[in-house]
Design a protein around this motif. Structure first.
Motif, PDB file in Angstrom:
ATOM      1  N   ASP A  95      -1.108  -7.714  -2.908  1.00 56.10           N
ATOM      2  CA  ASP A  95      -1.951  -6.937  -2.504  1.00 56.10           C
ATOM      3  C   ASP A  95      -3.263  -6.703  -3.115  1.00 56.10           C
ATOM      4  OD1 ASP A  95      -2.352  -4.845  -0.321  1.00 56.10           O
ATOM      5  OD2 ASP A  95      -2.451  -3.314  -1.949  1.00 56.10           O
ATOM      6  N   VAL A  98       1.399  -0.304   0.919  1.00 54.04           N
ATOM      7  CA  VAL A  98       1.157  -1.693   1.937  1.00 54.04           C
ATOM      8  C   VAL A  98       1.444  -1.235   3.386  1.00 54.04           C
ATOM      9  CG1 VAL A  98       1.447  -3.906   2.072  1.00 54.04           C
ATOM     10  CG2 VAL A  98       0.786  -3.268   0.112  1.00 54.04           C
ATOM     11  N   ASN A 147       7.343  -2.207   0.960  1.00 55.65           N
ATOM     12  CA  ASN A 147       5.778  -2.400   1.101  1.00 55.65           C
ATOM     13  C   ASN A 147       5.202  -1.002   1.450  1.00 55.65           C
ATOM     14  OD1 ASN A 147       5.459  -5.296   3.576  1.00 55.65           O
ATOM     15  ND2 ASN A 147       6.249  -5.045   1.365  1.00 55.65           N
TER      16      ASN A 147
END
Ligand code: PYC
Length: 404
Positions: A82, A131, A126
């Motif tokens: 990320d 994310v 995530n």
């Protein structure tokens, strides 16, 4: 008078190699150039040679399918990729180069209950790391990619997908050229067509690098190669838990834009995206044998066509234009090996499997910090070579790309 090819200004010069450098980076791909760039920009270290036995970006950096994403399986992996995506988001601005960056979204299909479970697992990890990823069903999949066959009667029915809106693609050559130009402007020497033939180590400390153009005195050598990670590390007496296998890819003739998302199927070992020029770019998993060959094979194209047509039967009339291969250094846990080694001054940024391109910016940033401060930053703490003796592996096989 118009510009001719001969009169185009050089983006970086071809300097004479000096007899000593503060840092020698082996491998002039994205990782080596990004490491040089961040060493110069973030740490003021500019006495650097980046050495490549071919031309810059001629290895894995120019042979990948240019997919970017951060929807990994482990918290370490998600945070790391990320950060890379965040750096990519501003890279055209930062390097003043049109990198043709598109966040078109990324979709990983699940064809059975086990696949859906893994996608849910990834989505939760995530989200916990901030994310954007979620599991979607066949109706939403059809809406995003109408050409996918989501009917129930197929051999590999599509039950769901992990959808990751920030994923996308970027022009891979441009990323290499942009880092090279920026590093060159800060004084870095880019030495092409020069092979590293040995690394001098005295008393467990790097003292020099031998090349086909002569010897360089240096206290710091960085292995940023892909495909030759274990061979270069052997020169310093450092063993790597790496095997090398080819990975093939292919591209079709250009057609009108119809595919607005990167589509991946782990079960069918295939990923596909459409470029701005209209070509479909396809990749698969690594070849099922170790080799240093970068030649394409007919078996790959046959398997690829079979699997692509299971997903999108309407592509049956499209023609493939080209296929190519690259080399992937695979580690046992499908995560990279980054940082210091038991030889003082010998650093590695290797083991990039099929995921090195998307990690270029963050790897350069983190390796530069490691070299400049002598300390591996938090973001790559988990990726040290020491994990193979401590047993603290970072298992990313479930999200590495497609099934390997
Ligand atoms: O990890 O997204 C990925 C990938 C795409 C192609 C090879 N690896």
């Amino acid at each position: 008078k118009g510009l001719t090819q001969e009169s185009w200004p050089e983006l970086w010069s071809q300097p004479d190699m000096k007899s000593s450098y503060e840092v020698v980076i082996i491998g002039g791909g994205l990782h080596g150039l990004a490491t040089a760039y961040y060493l110069a920009k973030n740490h003021g270290i500019t006495d650097i040679a980046v050495i490549d036995k071919g031309y810059i970006g001629g290895g894995g950096s120019g042979r990948n399918t240019s997919i970017l994403r951060s929807n990994y399986l482990t918290p370490e992996g998600v945070r790391f990729y990320d950060r890379s995506l965040k750096l990519y988001e501003d890279l055209s601005n930062e390097l003043n180069f049109n990198l043709m960056f598109v966040q078109m979204g990324h979709m990983s299909l699940a064809h059975d209950d086990g696949g859906v479970r893994t996608m849910r697992w990834r989505a939760e990890v995530n989200k916990a790391q901030g994310v954007d990823s979620e599991v979607i069903g066949p109706d939403e999949i059809k809406e995003l990619v109408p050409y996918l066959d989501v009917s129930e009667n197929t051999r590999y029915p599509i039950l769901g997908a992990l959808y990751h809106p920030p994923g996308g693609t970027i022009r891979h050559d441009a990323v290499v050229w942009a880092y090279a130009r920026a590093a060159h402007e800060m004084g870095v020497h880019i030495i092409q067509h020069t092979e590293v033939t040995g690394i001098d180590v005295d008393n467990s400390k790097v003292t020099g690098v031998q090349t086909s153009q002569g010897n360089i005195a240096t206290g710091t050598a960085v292995n940023c190669t892909a495909g030759w990670a274990s061979l270069i590390s052997d020169m310093a007496g450092v063993r790597m838990p790496v095997t090398t296998s080819p990975l093939q890819a292919a591209v079709t003739e250009p057609v009108k834009p119809f595919l607005g998302t990167v589509v991946v199927s782990g079960t069918l070992h295939v990923y596909v995206s459409q470029t701005d020029r209209g070509e479909l770019v396809f990749g698969a998993s690594v070849d099922p044998f170790t080799s240093y060959s970068m030649r394409g094979t007919l078996e790959f194209v046959e398997g690829l066509a079979t699997n692509v047509l299971s997903l999108m039967p309407s592509l049956s009339k499209m023609r493939l234009l080209r296929q190519w291969g690259g080399l992937c250094d695979m580690t046992p846990d499908y995560s990279p090996i980054m940082g210091e080694t038991e030889v003082d001054g010998f650093y590695v940024d290797v083991g990039w499997g099929t995921y090195g391109f998307k990690a270029g910016p963050v790897s350069g940033e983190a390796m530069a910090e490691t070299i400049a401060t002598g300390k591996r930053p938090e973001i790559i703490q988990g990726f040290g070579l020491d994990r193979f003796s401590s047993g603290r592996l970072v298992g990313e096989k479930g999200a590495a790309a497609v099934g390997h």
